[in-house]
Enzyme design. Sequence first.
Site, short mmCIF file in Angstrom:
data_model
loop_
_atom_site.label_atom_id
_atom_site.label_comp_id
_atom_site.label_asym_id
_atom_site.label_seq_id
_atom_site.Cartn_x
_atom_site.Cartn_y
_atom_site.Cartn_z
N HIS B 98 0.84 -1.21 0.00
CA HIS B 98 0.00 0.00 0.00
C HIS B 98 0.87 1.25 0.00
CE1 HIS B 98 0.42 1.05 4.34
NE2 HIS B 98 0.54 -0.25 4.50
N ASP B 100 -0.35 4.41 0.73
CA ASP B 100 -0.81 5.46 1.65
C ASP B 100 -0.11 5.28 2.99
OD1 ASP B 100 -2.29 3.05 2.09
OD2 ASP B 100 -3.75 4.17 3.29
N ASP B 133 6.35 1.45 6.57
CA ASP B 133 4.92 1.10 6.44
C ASP B 133 4.26 2.00 5.41
OD1 ASP B 133 2.37 0.15 6.82
OD2 ASP B 133 2.05 1.20 8.71
N GLU B 167 -5.09 1.59 2.58
CA GLU B 167 -4.91 0.55 3.58
C GLU B 167 -5.05 1.08 4.99
OE1 GLU B 167 -2.97 -2.34 6.30
OE2 GLU B 167 -2.42 -0.26 6.00
N GLU B 168 -4.55 2.30 5.22
CA GLU B 168 -4.60 2.87 6.57
C GLU B 168 -5.99 3.38 6.92
OE1 GLU B 168 -2.28 2.18 8.33
OE2 GLU B 168 -0.36 2.27 7.29
N ASP B 200 4.26 -6.29 4.54
CA ASP B 200 3.65 -5.15 5.23
C ASP B 200 3.57 -5.43 6.73
OD1 ASP B 200 2.33 -2.73 5.65
OD2 ASP B 200 0.36 -3.54 5.14
N HIS B 450 3.10 3.68 12.38
CA HIS B 450 1.96 4.36 13.01
C HIS B 450 2.40 5.25 14.16
CE1 HIS B 450 -1.43 1.54 11.48
NE2 HIS B 450 -0.40 1.53 10.66
#
Lengths: 481, 481
Positions: B98, B100, B133, B167-168, B200, B450
Site C-alpha cells: 500500500h 498510503d 509502512d 490501507e490505513e 507489510d 503508526h
Amino acid sequence: MPAPDKFLSFIDEHADKFIKRLGEAVAIPSISGDAAHRQDVFKMGNWLQGQLNTVGVQTKLVDLGKHVMDGQELQLPPAILGRIGDDSKKKTVLIYGHYDVQPAELSDGWDTEPFKLVVDEASGRLIGRGATDDKGPILGWLNVLEAHKTLGLELPVNLRFCFEGMEESGSEGLDDLIKSEVAKGKDGWFDGVDCVCISDNYWLNNRTPCITYGLRGIAYFKVTVSGPTRDLHSGIFGRTVYEPMTALVALMSKLVAPDGTILVPGVEDLVPNATDEEIAIYNKLDYSVQDVEQAAGAPIAISSDKATVIMGRMRMPSLSLHGIEGAFSGAGGKTVIPASVSGKFSIRLVPPQTPEDIATLVEKYLKDEFAKLNTKATLKIENLHGGKPWVADHKHWNFEAAKIATRAVYNRDPDLTREGGSIPVTLTFADSLGVNVLLLPMGRGDDGAHSTNEKLDRSNFLKGSKLLGTYLYEVGAIATA
Amino acid sequence: MPAPDKFLSFIDEHADKFIKRLGEAVAIPSISGDAAHRQDVFKMGNWLQGQLNTVGVQTKLVDLGKHVMDGQELQLPPAILGRIGDDSKKKTVLIYGHYDVQPAELSDGWDTEPFKLVVDEASGRLIGRGATDDKGPILGWLNVLEAHKTLGLELPVNLRFCFEGMEESGSEGLDDLIKSEVAKGKDGWFDGVDCVCISDNYWLNNRTPCITYGLRGIAYFKVTVSGPTRDLHSGIFGRTVYEPMTALVALMSKLVAPDGTILVPGVEDLVPNATDEEIAIYNKLDYSVQDVEQAAGAPIAISSDKATVIMGRMRMPSLSLHGIEGAFSGAGGKTVIPASVSGKFSIRLVPPQTPEDIATLVEKYLKDEFAKLNTKATLKIENLHGGKPWVADHKHWNFEAAKIATRAVYNRDPDLTREGGSIPVTLTFADSLGVNVLLLPMGRGDDGAHSTNEKLDRSNFLKGSKLLGTYLYEVGAIATA
C-alpha cells in the site's frame, strides 16, 4: 431614600446617547487573550480613563508589569483606579468592572460583526462582543455619573473604582494590586471603602432581576498516566503491555456518578446538608427545571425536582470531566495505544471547601484507586488552578440597599442567588478589605457572555443604569439613617 | 535455486540511489485518513505507477469510486494493478502493498520533519513516515525489478501486483476489486496466480527475520454519548445536567481490565485455550519479555511469563482504548462540559472470532451497561471497520521458499510468527484466490509504524530487497523442481 426623578428621567432621555457610547466601547476589540489585540486593550483602557475623567472621576493608570502569552512577552494592560467624593459623612462604595472581552469572530457563528454594536429594534437587543460582559455594566456607572454631573446633583456616596483589562485571561497582577492598595490604608486608592459592588454576572432567567451572594470556587486537576515512551500500535502491542488509557479511564470513571454525585470520599461530606428553610429558598426562585433544559437545549436535567437542580448549581460541589490530552481525539479510527494521557477534570467548590483540602482528598483517592489497578503505568497528579468559593451575608445593609433599589426600578423582589461559576476577584476584595461584597448584575440569563451573538437588552442597559444609581442612593440613605 | 550474485551485488552498489528513491516516496504525504491530503495520495499513486512502468511493469489504475469522510464526499485513491511475465512454465506470484500512510506531524513528537526522509548515518536508520509502512517494502520490489531490467536478467517467476492507497483507512473498495478480478479468471489481472506475497509487517525483534502465517482481525467501534445541544460552561451547568463525558468514561471503563482481560461477556469465551504444545512453540521464539519492554521503552509488560506476553499479541484478542473525539483535548485547563463525545476503541480478533459476532456482543453489552447508568444522555454505537483474523499453512511450498531465501540472505532460520495487527486484504486474497498467502516482512520490531519517528534500517532496506528477489528465485526453483 429613592433616587431623584430627574436622575431617572435623564437616563431615559439620553438613551440614544448612552447606546452610542456603548457602540464606541464595543468597537474597540479589547481581547485580552489574543496577543494580536493587546494594543486594543490598551486603547480601551485609555478610552475608559478619558470617559471617567469627563464625568469628574480622578484616575490613575497602574502598570501591572509584563507577562508571557503565546510565547511572547507582553505588557499587561493597566488597572484603572478612580475616585470621586471624599465626604467623611458618606459611605464609600468600591466599584469593580473589566474592560477586556472574550475573543469573537464572525466565523464563530455570529449573525453580525461582533465588534460593531447592532441595535435590533424588533427584539430590543444591543448585540456585540462585550455588550453585557462587561462593557454594558461599566457604562452603566458612566451613565449614572454623567447624569449627576449634567444635572448638578450631588452623589449620595463617595465612589472608588477598580477596572481591569485582564479579567478574561486570569486577572494577572490584580490580586497584588488590590492587596497593596488596601495595605496603604488612607494613602491608597481604596481608602475608607465600606462595601464593594461588582456588576459582572447575570440574572438566573430572562424575567427576574437578581442579586448574587455566592460563587463556587474551583479546583482543576490534570491526571497523567504514562507507560511506553512513545505511542504504540495496538495490533503489535495490544495485550502485551499495560496501557495508560485503560488505567486513566478506570480512574476517571471513579470520580463522579452519572447523577453528579462526587465519588471522591470526603468531598461531599464537607458540605452541610440543606435545611428545609434553605430548600424553600431555592424552591422560591423564579427558575425551573425547564429553564435549565431550555438553556442546555435538551431534556437532560439531573432531577425533576426544582430545588435539587438549582442547588446542584448553587450550593453543591460539582465534578465535570473535561477531556483527555494525549489520546487520539481526531475523526476516524486510529489504532493507537497512546503513550501518555492526561485526564482533565475540575471540581466546583462551595463553602467550607477550599482548593487545598479538596486537592488533598483527590490526590489520596486517585493514588489509592490507581494502586488497586495493579498497572505498571505511572501516575502523576497536577493541580492546574484553584479558587476558593465565596458566600456573603445577604442580610447585610449593602444587600438591603440593592434589594430596595431593585424593587424601586423593577417593581419586584429580586431573586437572591448563588452562582455556579467563579469570579476570583470577588474573594480578594472580601478578604483583603474585610467588607461586604455584592454582585448586582445588569444582564439576563440568555445574554450569551463568552458565546456567539452576545447581547444586552436595551431595557436592561437603561433600567440597569437606573438600578446602579438607585442602589447608591439606598446605600447613602443607610449611611444617614 | 539461489539468486544470481550480480543481482545481490547490484542492490549494494545502488544503495544510495534506492535510498534517494525512498526519500522521493516519503516526501509525498499520502495520508489516506485526512481529506486535506487526498490529492497527495493520488500524487503518490501516479508516482508509483510511473516507477513500475519504468522497470517494465504493465499497469492499470483502477477507479474505486467515491466515499464519504469527515462529512465530505471524496474520490477514492486508485488501486494499481500490474503484471510482468507470462510464461506458463513459471509460477505466478501476486505482490500486494500500500502506498498510503498514517498521519504524522512534527508536533506529535517527531524529532525530524516526518515527510522528509532523514538518513541517520550513525544509527543506520532511514527515518520518515512510510519508510517502513509500507513505502520501503514496495520500493524493495522496485529495486528487484530495476536490478533485473538493468542487468538483463530474466525474472524467475511471473509477477502480478496489487497496490492500494487506502490501507490505513479501511481498504475501501479493494475487496470488491479483488473479487471481481478473480472472477474474470484468465481475462483478469490475477490470472494464473499460484501464491501471494505481502510485505507489510515486521520482525518480532530487532535481530531475527521472520515469516508470518497469522494475523489478528479487528473490530473498531465508535461509541457516542450526547446530551446538550452545545458545549456548556461547567460553572453554570455542573451538577444540573447529565454530562455525556461521565457516562462515556463509565462505559469505556467497563471494556477492559488493566491486565488486558476483555470484560465484554463472551468475547474471550470464543477463543480455545492454548495447548501445552502451542505454548511450547511460543516459548521457543526468539523473543523475550525484555524485547517487548525494550520496544515499548518501559518496563510495562503485562506478565513476566514469556508465553503469556507473546500469546497476548499472537493468539489472544486484545482491546485498546484509543481516545475520545469531541472532548477537550488541548493543553491547559478549559472548563467545558462537552456536548457530545465519541469514545474510540478496537478489539483485535483471533480465530474463530469474526467482526460480526464480536459486534453483536459489544453492542448488547454497551447497551446493557448504558441502561444501568440511568443517564438522560443518549447512546449511539457505530462499527467503524472490521476484518477477520487469518491463519495460513506455514508448511506450504510458498513458506518453504521464503524460509530458504531467508537462510540465504540472513544466514539463519526465520522465526515463524503470527502477528497482532490486521491486514484484512490478506484474508481476501486467501479466500478469493484459494492460494497460499505469505507475509514476508522487511522491517524490524522497533520501526515505529503508526508512531513518531517511524524508521526502516538501511540494512533491512537492502537485505530486504535481496530477500524479496531471492524468494522469487526459490519459488521459481520449486516450479521447476
